[in-house]
Write an enzyme that holds these catalytic residues in place. Structure first.
Site, PDB file in Angstrom:
ATOM      1  N   ASP A 130      -8.237   3.192   1.258  1.00  0.00           N
ATOM      2  CA  ASP A 130      -7.316   3.589   2.317  1.00  0.00           C
ATOM      3  C   ASP A 130      -8.138   4.153   3.480  1.00  0.00           C
ATOM      4  O   ASP A 130      -8.798   5.177   3.332  1.00  0.00           O
ATOM      5  CB  ASP A 130      -6.346   4.641   1.788  1.00  0.00           C
TER       6      ASP A 130
ATOM      7  N   CYS B 115      -1.371   0.787   7.134  1.00  0.00           N
ATOM      8  CA  CYS B 115      -2.804   0.493   7.281  1.00  0.00           C
ATOM      9  C   CYS B 115      -3.177  -0.823   6.597  1.00  0.00           C
ATOM     10  O   CYS B 115      -3.350  -1.846   7.245  1.00  0.00           O
ATOM     11  CB  CYS B 115      -3.657   1.627   6.722  1.00  0.00           C
TER      12      CYS B 115
ATOM     13  N   ASN C 183       2.513   1.621   4.126  1.00  0.00           N
ATOM     14  CA  ASN C 183       2.771   0.367   4.830  1.00  0.00           C
ATOM     15  C   ASN C 183       2.430   0.464   6.316  1.00  0.00           C
ATOM     16  O   ASN C 183       3.124  -0.077   7.170  1.00  0.00           O
ATOM     17  CB  ASN C 183       4.220  -0.092   4.619  1.00  0.00           C
TER      18      ASN C 183
ATOM     19  N   CYS D  57       0.870  -1.179   0.000  1.00  0.00           N
ATOM     20  CA  CYS D  57       0.000   0.000   0.000  1.00  0.00           C
ATOM     21  C   CYS D  57       0.908   1.230   0.000  1.00  0.00           C
ATOM     22  O   CYS D  57       2.108   1.115  -0.246  1.00  0.00           O
ATOM     23  CB  CYS D  57      -0.988  -0.011   1.172  1.00  0.00           C
TER      24      CYS D  57
END
Length: 165
Positions: free
Chosen positions: A123, A15, A13, A10
């Site tokens: 997100d 969530c 790094n 993501c």
């Protein structure tokens, strides 16, 4: 079975990818297949390098019996493209950020390969705990399917999602 190396990616790094790493690692352990996989996570950016996952990710995972508090954020490195059998980006922005990978790197969108929907994993950083619960549910579903896709018949996908609305 050949040992399979999977990297979840993501942006920072902290969530989504640490949750995915924790969930997939938990499922692999429940199936008794720890020796068959190398599981890691990374970010496309280094903003949080060395930091633990977001406290909301830690709390969400802990609520499901998964401890991700020992993970530390890191940025994806060139060796990851060479060493990982499968790199899974959480959304299209992350996928685009990985576009400079060398030829032969197996980079896919999590929503394509794990969910079969093509969806982005949102997100949850700027939202509340309910966003992290939603992400957990989507990642659990995808990680279960990913384990099945990889030919693992003994995967236990009975993770608790009862608290998710």
């Amino acid at each position: 079975m050949k040992r399979i190396s999977i990297l979840f990616v993501c942006m920072g790094n902290i969530c989504r990818s640490p949750l995915a790493e924790g969930i997939f690692g938990h499922l692999v352990a429940e199936a008794g297949l720890t020796g068959d996989f190398t599981i890691d996570s990374a970010g496309t950016d280094a903003w949080h390098e060395g930091e633990p996952p977001d406290q909301r990710s830690i709390a969400t995972a802990k609520g499901q019996g998964i401890d991700i508090s020992g993970q530390r954020a890191r940025r994806i490195q060139s060796r990851d493209f060479r060493d990982c059998d499968l790199i899974l980006a959480m959304d299209r922005d992350n996928l685009a950020a990985l576009g400079n990978a060398p030829p032969g790197a197996n980079i896919r969108l999590f929503g394509d390969i794990a969910l079969g929907t093509g969806e982005d994993i949102p997100d949850p950083y700027y939202g509340g705990p309910e966003g992290f619960e939603l992400v957990y549910t989507r990642l659990l579903t995808g990680c279960c399917r990913l384990l099945e896709t990889l030919g693992v018949e003994r995967a236990s996908c009975s993770g608790n999602t009862s608290s998710v609305r």
